[in-house]
Design an enzyme around this catalytic site. Structure first.
Site, PDB file in Angstrom:
ATOM      1  N   HIS A 156      49.817  43.941  51.184  1.00 49.10           N
ATOM      2  CA  HIS A 156      49.524  42.593  50.705  1.00 49.10           C
ATOM      3  C   HIS A 156      50.702  41.659  50.961  1.00 49.10           C
ATOM      4  O   HIS A 156      50.511  40.478  51.319  1.00 49.10           O
ATOM      5  CB  HIS A 156      49.206  42.656  49.209  1.00 49.10           C
TER       6      HIS A 156
ATOM      7  N   GLU B 125      50.435  40.395  54.449  1.00 51.89           N
ATOM      8  CA  GLU B 125      49.399  39.366  54.612  1.00 51.89           C
ATOM      9  C   GLU B 125      49.997  37.979  54.389  1.00 51.89           C
ATOM     10  O   GLU B 125      49.658  37.012  55.077  1.00 51.89           O
ATOM     11  CB  GLU B 125      48.263  39.616  53.625  1.00 51.89           C
TER      12      GLU B 125
ATOM     13  N   GLU C 278      50.058  34.960  42.045  1.00 52.66           N
ATOM     14  CA  GLU C 278      48.679  35.307  42.403  1.00 52.66           C
ATOM     15  C   GLU C 278      48.165  36.445  41.518  1.00 52.66           C
ATOM     16  O   GLU C 278      47.032  36.402  41.022  1.00 52.66           O
ATOM     17  CB  GLU C 278      48.615  35.721  43.874  1.00 52.66           C
TER      18      GLU C 278
END
Length: 440
Positions: free
Chosen positions: A71, A74, A151
């Site tokens: 992640h 990303e 997030e």
């Protein structure tokens, strides 16, 4: 007929495939030097295209010390390369009215962009630059560490997100599939830059890369653009000619059901009940789609009618399923008053067991098949969906079904098949996750 997608070297039989599609569209597949796979679907009349770069690595591939790296990457691939700053990347797509984004899954990662057909060369060049030449600048990494923690905090404030994430953990336990895709706050805080870099260098290679595009795209031109961009990024495309093998999971070990209650100061409780189901390549996945439509796939579904319409116990209730290499996940969800959680849970389970006890009627079966067929066709009306279909066909299924073949497989599902599968799901170990204002 489905077209098999073999793993072959450039120049070998099967390295170049052309598959006709409905509406004059055509899918082509080429294996480039280095084992890079390129699949395109030319859609006549489309003035836009969606291009995606898929890497066959997901959160389940992280090793100890690297948790959260997938992640992290990303995010970091958008933060600059040797040739471009983060602002350069953002401006490149904003300047042409395009969109660029990425998605991390448990078994793959995709970086994609939707642009006008004339801007495809730019999109290919920028995405290839990101994939091959990410700098992972230490200062940018620390900034993005804070962004990712925000997030995760945002997701943690959504009780339905918490329920779904914890449901996977309850079903799969202490396994790679049980870990959250985005990583935990502890993992994100602790993973060092060197670990993220090692994860990047290990998994982002030519033989693991699949480039897919759909819309107003020329296959031969795209292949040339991809190869040139990867070479510009410094990738050696002659070290191997055969793509990396598709993921094959070992036979899943049976797991017992687990119950988990998570306290949140919310007005409503979220509950999910279910367990493991079919893997991503199981031939019965079309049966599962019909079962899912009947049980909780729309306003006429059994859960919606029984839980919401007849009893008024929930506003949102549905069923869901997802497949992985060796196993899958199937669940029944509802959001309801905390005091009614047990009642709603029992009612959802009862509907699954009722499907196992008696076959669907002809009218219900026809309605579910019609719902799926319509959704399948409507879902293929945009270039992003078709780009994604190509990526999953290459990385997951090893075959490409045209729309007509997919529709035929859905229409071939029988009530007896649905009943048999419902029986398997109802008899499997059951996990329950509750999120809400519960006491200890």
């Amino acid at each position: 007929m489905p077209q098999q997608l073999p793993l072959v070297a450039p120049g070998s039989p099967g390295a170049e495939l052309v598959v006709g599609q409905e509406g004059g569209a055509a899918v082509r597949r080429t294996v480039l030097p280095g084992g890079v796979r390129v699949l395109t679907e030319h859609m006549p009349g489309m003035r836009s295209a969606t291009v995606g770069a898929w890497v066959g690595v997901g959160s389940r591939d992280e090793t100890s010390g690297h948790f959260g790296s997938t992640h992290f990457l990303e995010h970091l691939l958008f933060k600059g390369t040797a040739r471009r700053t983060a602002m350069d990347i953002a401006e490149a797509f904003d300047a042409v009215g395009g969109e660029a984004n990425a998605a991390t899954g448990k078994e793959h990662t995709c970086y994609y962009a939707r642009v006008l057909d004339t801007d495809v060369p730019m999109a290919v060049d920028v995405i290839a630059d990101m994939v091959t030449s990410a700098r992972l600048d230490p200062a940018e990494l620390e900034t993005e560490r804070g962004v990712i923690l925000e997030e995760l905090a945002m997701n943690d404030d959504d009780p339905s997100d918490v329920a779904h994430e914890q449901f996977a953990t309850a079903v799969f336990g202490d396994t790679p599939l049980g870990r959250p895709i985005g990583g935990t706050p502890q993992a994100i805080r602790s993973v060092p830059r060197d670990a993220v870099w090692e994860h990047y260098r290990e998994h982002y290679r030519p033989e693991t890369l699949v480039v897919t595009a759909a819309g107003g795209v020329d296959h031969d031109a795209l292949c040339a653009q991809v190869e040139a961009a990867l070479r510009t990024g410094g990738w050696e495309l002659g070290t191997t000619d055969v793509p990396a093998g598709r993921r094959v999971g070992a036979t899943a070990s049976p797991t017992g059901g687990a119950e988990l209650t998570i306290r949140r100061t919310t007005e409503q409780a979220n509950v999910i009940v279910g367990g493991t189901c079919l893997n991503a390549t199981d031939e019965r996945r079309f049966v599962l789609s019909v079962l899912n439509a009947a049980l909780g796939g729309g306003m006429s579904s059994r859960l919606f009618q029984e839980v919401r319409e007849k009893r008024g116990l929930a506003y949102s209730t549905y069923s869901f399923a997802s497949g992985h290499a060796e196993t899958g996940l199937f669940g029944l969800y509802a959001g309801c008053t905390p005091a009614r959680v047990d009642e709603v849970t029992a009612l959802m389970v009862h509907e699954l067991e009722r499907m196992a006890d008696e076959p669907m009627g002809a009218a219900e079966l026809a309605r579910c098949i019609g719902q799926l067929c319509g959704g399948l066709v409507l879902g293929m009306e945009d270039t992003g969906s078709r780009m994604s279909r190509l990526g999953k066909a290459e990385l997951v299924h090893g075959e490409l079904l045209d729309i007509d073949e997919s529709l035929a497989r859905v229409r071939a599902v029988t009530a007896q098949q649905v009943q048999a599968l419902a029986g398997e799901l109802a008899a499997a170990p059951r996990s329950v996750v509750r999120v809400g204002p519960f006491g200890d």
